[in-house]
Design a protein around this motif. Structure first.
Motif, short mmCIF file in Angstrom:
data_model
loop_
_atom_site.label_atom_id
_atom_site.label_comp_id
_atom_site.label_asym_id
_atom_site.label_seq_id
_atom_site.Cartn_x
_atom_site.Cartn_y
_atom_site.Cartn_z
N MET A 1 0.97 -1.06 0.32
CA MET A 1 -0.10 0.08 0.07
C MET A 1 0.98 1.26 -0.28
N TYR A 2 0.90 1.92 -0.74
CA TYR A 2 1.01 3.73 -0.92
C TYR A 2 0.64 4.43 0.10
N PRO A 3 1.56 5.55 0.12
CA PRO A 3 1.14 6.80 1.31
C PRO A 3 0.04 7.71 0.59
N TRP A 4 -0.42 7.28 0.05
CA TRP A 4 -1.50 8.78 -1.15
C TRP A 4 -2.78 7.36 -1.28
N ASN A 5 -3.91 8.51 -1.68
CA ASN A 5 -4.89 8.01 -2.56
C ASN A 5 -5.12 7.58 -3.93
N PHE A 6 -4.27 8.85 -4.46
CA PHE A 6 -4.69 9.29 -5.86
C PHE A 6 -3.72 7.56 -6.70
N ARG A 7 -4.16 6.94 -8.24
CA ARG A 7 -4.43 5.87 -8.46
C ARG A 7 -2.79 6.22 -8.69
N THR A 8 -2.80 4.86 -9.10
CA THR A 8 -1.53 4.02 -8.95
C THR A 8 -0.88 2.77 -9.72
N ILE A 9 -0.44 2.44 -10.68
CA ILE A 9 0.08 0.92 -11.67
C ILE A 9 0.96 0.71 -11.35
N SER A 10 1.42 -0.68 -10.43
CA SER A 10 3.12 -0.51 -11.08
C SER A 10 2.45 -1.43 -11.88
N ASP B 1 11.86 0.38 -25.52
CA ASP B 1 11.08 -0.69 -24.52
C ASP B 1 12.13 -0.74 -23.09
N ARG B 2 11.28 0.89 -22.49
CA ARG B 2 12.06 1.21 -21.81
C ARG B 2 10.70 1.02 -20.14
N TYR B 3 10.90 0.92 -19.41
CA TYR B 3 9.24 0.30 -18.24
C TYR B 3 9.51 0.61 -16.72
N PRO B 4 9.06 2.25 -16.68
CA PRO B 4 9.10 2.65 -15.41
C PRO B 4 8.78 1.30 -14.11
N GLU B 5 8.92 1.63 -12.54
CA GLU B 5 8.66 0.33 -11.76
C GLU B 5 7.05 0.73 -11.29
N LEU B 6 6.51 2.01 -11.25
CA LEU B 6 5.57 2.44 -11.23
C LEU B 6 4.78 3.80 -11.90
N ILE B 7 3.86 3.86 -12.34
CA ILE B 7 3.07 5.33 -12.78
C ILE B 7 1.89 5.75 -11.78
N ALA B 8 2.29 6.80 -11.43
CA ALA B 8 1.36 7.54 -11.00
C ALA B 8 0.23 8.48 -11.20
N PHE B 9 -0.10 8.93 -10.66
CA PHE B 9 -1.56 9.93 -11.58
C PHE B 9 -1.46 10.74 -10.69
N PRO B 10 -0.47 11.74 -9.76
CA PRO B 10 -0.76 12.79 -8.70
C PRO B 10 -1.90 13.83 -8.87
N THR C 1 -3.09 17.24 -7.12
CA THR C 1 -2.61 18.36 -6.18
C THR C 1 -0.97 18.23 -5.90
N ASP C 2 -0.56 19.29 -5.96
CA ASP C 2 0.58 19.47 -5.61
C ASP C 2 0.75 18.52 -4.40
N GLU C 3 0.33 18.22 -3.54
CA GLU C 3 0.75 18.21 -2.31
C GLU C 3 0.93 16.38 -2.66
N ASP C 4 0.16 15.98 -3.95
CA ASP C 4 -0.08 14.43 -4.01
C ASP C 4 1.67 14.06 -5.00
N VAL C 5 2.21 15.42 -5.48
CA VAL C 5 3.15 15.31 -5.90
C VAL C 5 4.26 15.26 -5.01
N GLN C 6 4.07 16.18 -4.06
CA GLN C 6 5.12 16.31 -3.08
C GLN C 6 5.38 14.58 -2.41
N ASN C 7 4.17 14.54 -1.92
CA ASN C 7 3.99 12.79 -1.44
C ASN C 7 4.67 12.35 -2.53
N LEU C 8 4.65 12.00 -3.12
CA LEU C 8 5.39 11.51 -4.51
C LEU C 8 6.87 11.36 -4.43
N VAL C 9 7.70 12.53 -4.19
CA VAL C 9 8.53 12.96 -4.30
C VAL C 9 9.52 12.42 -3.25
N ARG C 10 8.77 12.80 -1.83
CA ARG C 10 9.19 12.04 -0.80
C ARG C 10 8.99 11.30 -0.40
#
Ligand SMILES: Cc1cc2nc3c(=O)[nH]c(=O)nc-3n(C[C@H](O)[C@H](O)[C@H](O)COP(=O)(O)OP(=O)(O)OC[C@H]3O[C@@H](n4cnc5c(N)ncnc54)[C@H](O)[C@@H]3O)c2cc1C
Length: 455
Positions: free
Chosen positions: A1-10, A31-40, A42-51
């Motif tokens: 579980m991630y510490p936020w409510n917005f959508r993420t896809i692993s 052919d490049r594959y990130p571990e996680l795709i996140a859809f923040p 708000t600004d706060e969502d982005v801050q949570n992601l970066v932290r």
């Protein structure tokens, strides 16, 4: 579980591959594959992601409109931050300013501004995202007059590598502001908002288009070069070489297009007369001079040629200061091997009209050329990739640098800013993003690598 409510896809989620592909405008998805795709959202969502990324030591790729031809935001490992939910626009008519979130399109902004008789120098295709566009410079409608679009960025909100949200402008956090105007796909923060200056809507919008057989190219280019010192700042002059233009099927032809975004019809007429009065225009096989248009018509102009989401694009570009006639042997070689429509070679007489402020953006030239090999057939990918790279490698001795707009850094890296600015940018990256939280450039030219030895 991630510490936020917005959508993420692993990576293990069933919708991962479709979300990874949907992020990329180009049909050729690397052919490049990130571990996680996140859809923040708000600004706060982005801050949570970066932290979170900091804590887990993950790198971040940021996607706004997803129009990067090379999908520079899509990297192996780390997090892909897809900002598609962050696309708000608000306009302050009195101050002639607007506030935009990065995933808004330039045309979305212009649709809103149009209601107030205002305009912004957004990209030539209606779906170019403002985030990547403003970061790299931004060569848009009326940019010869109003400047590259990043010159109109007054301030930004940025989430730093620590996850702090800051406001940056010419006086506060100015290193972030300096870098945000021109560093493009190598910025060391995540911008959540741009504050931009907007302009009075030009009243005289007019276009002229002339189509020619390729046998007249040398004469046309010589005439355009000769006239180029008289081009008014509100006129954009473009030469477009491709097949199947204006109902002429199969063989390549070239079109000369002038777009005037002037204060009055009379001014537009004067600006376009420069083109119309060139004797070579009499040789055009089709011509439509002095056609008045509305802003919405102009904004859609290149959509059917360029804005083909899902087709497989290979691109390359260059700035040059040499006389265009010197490029002609190579241009003819390109024409001979040009793949079917909508592949094309696009030449702009950019002719800078003034100096620029101190900002990361610092590479431009008299002429800009970009080559697009476009197909819907995956078996053409390698051939087209080689074609766009080798065609411009042969022009390396004429190449001054490249734009970060149609850049092909992996295939044919070139100088995208002055070397001193690159050194300054990398020093700032070491200061503000020492752990490399945000992905940098995929590849840089050797002279940039060498420049870092002194850091
Ligand atoms: C059809 C088409 C037409 C185009 N026409 C023009 C044109 O007329 N003029 C012109 O100048 N360019 C043009 N371009 C190029 C375009 O401007 C660039 O590809 C630009 O990067 C697109 O912006 P974007 O938001 O879609 O970028 P994205 O592909 O989303 O992002 C590109 C890179 O910018 C960085 N980035 C994006 N958003 C952020 C953010 N919020 N914070 C930090 N970093 C970020 C990331 O490193 C990312 O990899 C065109 C491209 C296409 C596909």
């Amino acid at each position: 579980m991630y510490p936020w409510n917005f959508r993420t896809i692993s990576r293990s989620d069933p919708e991962y591959e479709s979300a990874r592909r949907a992020a990329v405008w180009n049909g050729r998805v690397p052919d490049r594959y990130p571990e996680l795709i996140a859809f923040p959202e708000t600004d706060e969502d982005v801050q949570n992601l970066v932290r979170y990324a900091k804590e887990k030591k993950l790198s971040i790729g940021t996607k706004s409109g997803g129009h990067s031809w090379t999908a520079s935001f899509l990297r192996d490992s780390g997090i892909l931050v897809n900002l598609e939910k962050m696309n708000d626009i608000s306009v302050n008519v009195k101050d002639c300013t607007a506030t935009v979130q990065p995933a808004a399109y330039g045309s979305d902004l212009n649709v809103v501004l149009h209601q107030h008789d205002l305009m912004f120098p957004g990209g030539h295709c209606s779906t170019v995202g403002l985030g990547g566009y403003l970061l790299q410079g931004g060569f848009g409608w009326n940019s010869r007059k109003w400047g590259v679009a990043c010159e109109s960025v007054l301030a930004i909100d940025v989430v730093t590598a620590n996850g702090t949200l800051i406001h940056a402008n010419a006086t506060d956090n100015k290193e972030y502001y300096w870098a945000a105007r021109g560093s493009g796909c190598g910025y060391f923060g995540l911008i959540t908002r741009f504050y931009v200056k907007v302009y009075s809507l030009p009243r005289g919008i007019m276009t002229s288009r002339y189509v020619f057989e390729v046998k007249d190219l040398d004469q046309a280019i010589a005439a355009m070069d000769a006239a180029s010192n008289q081009v008014s700042p509100d006129l954009e002059l473009v030469l477009f070489i491709g097949r199947d233009q204006d109902g002429i099927e199969g063989r390549p032809t070239f079109a000369i297009v002038g777009d005037a975004l002037s204060e009055t019809d009379a001014e537009a007429l004067t600006a376009l007369s420069l083109l119309h009065d060139l004797p070579i225009m009499k040789k055009a096989v089709k011509s439509r001079p002095f056609v008045s248009c509305t802003l919405p018509e102009v904004l859609k102009r290149y959509d059917n040629i360029l804005d083909n989401r899902g087709l497989r694009y290979e691109t390359n570009n260059m700035w040059t200061d040499v006389p265009t006639t010197q490029l002609l042997p190579n241009i003819h070689e390109i024409i001979k091997s040009l793949p079917p429509a909508p592949s094309h070679l696009y030449i702009v007489w950019w002719l800078p009209t003034r100096g620029r402020p101190d900002m990361a953006f610092s590479m431009e030239g008299r002429l800009f050329m970009s080559l697009y090999a476009i197909s819907n057939d995956p078996s053409m990918d390698e051939r087209n990739a080689r074609f766009v790279v080798s065609s411009f490698q042969k022009l390396d001795n004429c190449r001054k640098g490249i734009q970060l707009a149609d850049e092909n850094l992996p295939g044919h890296p070139g100088k995208f800013m002055q070397t001193s600015n690159y050194r300054r940018l990398e020093a700032l990256r070491r200061k503000h993003d020492p752990e490399g939280r945000f992905w940098g450039y995929m590849r840089v030219p050797p002279e940039f690598d060498e420049a870092l030895h002194v850091l």
